[in-house]
Design a protein around this motif. Structure first.
Motif, PDB file in Angstrom:
ATOM      1  N   SER A  74       0.859  -1.182   0.000  1.00  0.00           N
ATOM      2  CA  SER A  74       0.000   0.000   0.000  1.00  0.00           C
ATOM      3  C   SER A  74       0.896   1.232   0.000  1.00  0.00           C
ATOM      4  CB  SER A  74      -0.860   0.002   1.265  1.00  0.00           C
ATOM      5  OG  SER A  74      -0.008   0.053   2.397  1.00  0.00           O
ATOM      6  N   SER A  76       0.976   3.618   2.329  1.00  0.00           N
ATOM      7  CA  SER A  76       1.567   3.854   3.658  1.00  0.00           C
ATOM      8  C   SER A  76       2.733   2.908   3.935  1.00  0.00           C
ATOM      9  CB  SER A  76       0.512   3.731   4.762  1.00  0.00           C
ATOM     10  OG  SER A  76      -0.020   2.428   4.803  1.00  0.00           O
ATOM     11  N   SER A  77       2.667   1.694   3.359  1.00  0.00           N
ATOM     12  CA  SER A  77       3.740   0.717   3.623  1.00  0.00           C
ATOM     13  C   SER A  77       5.086   1.148   3.012  1.00  0.00           C
ATOM     14  CB  SER A  77       3.350  -0.671   3.109  1.00  0.00           C
ATOM     15  OG  SER A  77       3.279  -0.671   1.692  1.00  0.00           O
ATOM     16  N   TYR A 119      -3.529   9.176  -4.544  1.00  0.00           N
ATOM     17  CA  TYR A 119      -4.201   7.880  -4.387  1.00  0.00           C
ATOM     18  C   TYR A 119      -4.917   7.442  -5.665  1.00  0.00           C
ATOM     19  CZ  TYR A 119      -3.205   6.760   0.429  1.00  0.00           C
ATOM     20  OH  TYR A 119      -2.554   6.368   1.571  1.00  0.00           O
ATOM     21  N   PHE A 173      -9.924   3.779   1.059  1.00  0.00           N
ATOM     22  CA  PHE A 173      -8.526   4.061   1.402  1.00  0.00           C
ATOM     23  C   PHE A 173      -8.343   4.870   2.681  1.00  0.00           C
ATOM     24  CE2 PHE A 173      -8.450   3.426  -3.243  1.00  0.00           C
ATOM     25  CZ  PHE A 173      -7.773   2.217  -3.201  1.00  0.00           C
ATOM     26  N   ASP A 176      -5.647   3.595   5.070  1.00  0.00           N
ATOM     27  CA  ASP A 176      -4.296   3.720   4.509  1.00  0.00           C
ATOM     28  C   ASP A 176      -3.867   5.187   4.483  1.00  0.00           C
ATOM     29  OD1 ASP A 176      -1.944   2.360   3.362  1.00  0.00           O
ATOM     30  OD2 ASP A 176      -2.402   3.590   1.612  1.00  0.00           O
ATOM     31  N   ASN A 179      -2.827   6.178   7.886  1.00  0.00           N
ATOM     32  CA  ASN A 179      -1.493   5.627   8.175  1.00  0.00           C
ATOM     33  C   ASN A 179      -0.411   6.452   7.492  1.00  0.00           C
ATOM     34  OD1 ASN A 179      -2.538   3.592   9.725  1.00  0.00           O
ATOM     35  ND2 ASN A 179      -2.519   2.072   8.076  1.00  0.00           N
ATOM     36  N   THR A 180      -0.648   6.800   6.222  1.00  0.00           N
ATOM     37  CA  THR A 180       0.334   7.573   5.464  1.00  0.00           C
ATOM     38  C   THR A 180       0.588   8.927   6.117  1.00  0.00           C
ATOM     39  OG1 THR A 180      -0.352   6.460   3.426  1.00  0.00           O
ATOM     40  CG2 THR A 180       0.901   8.478   3.157  1.00  0.00           C
TER      41      THR A 180
END
Length: 200
Positions: A74, A76-77, A119, A173, A176, A179-180
């Motif tokens: 993703s 954020s990852s 996104y 999303f 995510d 998180n981002t």
């Protein structure tokens, strides 16, 4: 489907990557996977993010490699990548991993429009997102979630179809994006006027 029958085309109905159903785009030019978390869609989305923010070192091939090796899944990852895992990938190595990390760190400040457009929700680009932000005077990401109406983004140049796509995508999303936000900074696109000498 009429053209396909006419020409005996064999149009696939399931995504070759994840096996989910494919849908034909409105203009019948593109087949799209309906699974938002499909690897090829994830790769496309991450690629759009790195493009929007002008982050080098992340071509589609590299992104796919990182996904296949379970380094990222993703947007954020990207910001919590395990550099040792990258270094262990055939043809990558420690230097590649460090270069990627450096590139990501160098692009951690963005406008709200870049963040949302990155996104790639329903293909809604930066200009459209900027229109929405201006029209509704949005200041933060949470303003995008201030209502649940699928028509909440309709304004000049943004019709109900786009508004609905954006609303649906944001729902998908949201976590995510949140998180981002822990890793990046959204800067205010319209700086306050600094008045010299304190007179207005």
């Amino acid at each position: 489907g009429r053209l396909a029958k006419l020409h005996n085309w064999n149009i696939p109905t399931v995504c070759p990557i994840c096996g989910s159903e494919l849908e034909l785009s409105e203009n019948h030019c593109q087949l799209r996977c309906t699974n938002d978390f499909c690897q090829s869609k994830a790769a496309g989305r991450i690629n759009k993010w790195t493009d929007t923010l002008d982050i080098k070192e992340f071509g589609l091939r590299t992104i796919n490699l990182l996904i296949e090796n379970k380094v990222i899944d993703s947007i954020s990852s990207l910001y919590s990548m395990d550099l040792n895992k990258i270094a262990a990938i055939e043809g990558m190595g420690k230097r590649s991993a460090e270069k990627m990390k450096k590139e990501l760190d160098a692009h951690k400040t963005m406008t709200l429009a870049q963040f949302v457009a990155g996104y790639n929700i329903g293909g809604v680009g930066e200009k459209v997102i900027e229109n929405i932000i201006k029209f509704y005077n949005f200041k933060t990401l949470s303003d995008f979630f201030g209502s649940t109406s699928s028509q909440r983004f309709v304004c000049d140049g943004v019709g109900s179809v786009i508004s609905k796509k954006l609303a649906e995508g944001l729902k998908v999303f949201k976590s995510d994006m949140e998180n981002t936000l822990q890793f990046v900074t959204i800067k205010n696109a319209t700086p306050k006027k600094v008045v010299a000498g304190g007179y207005d």
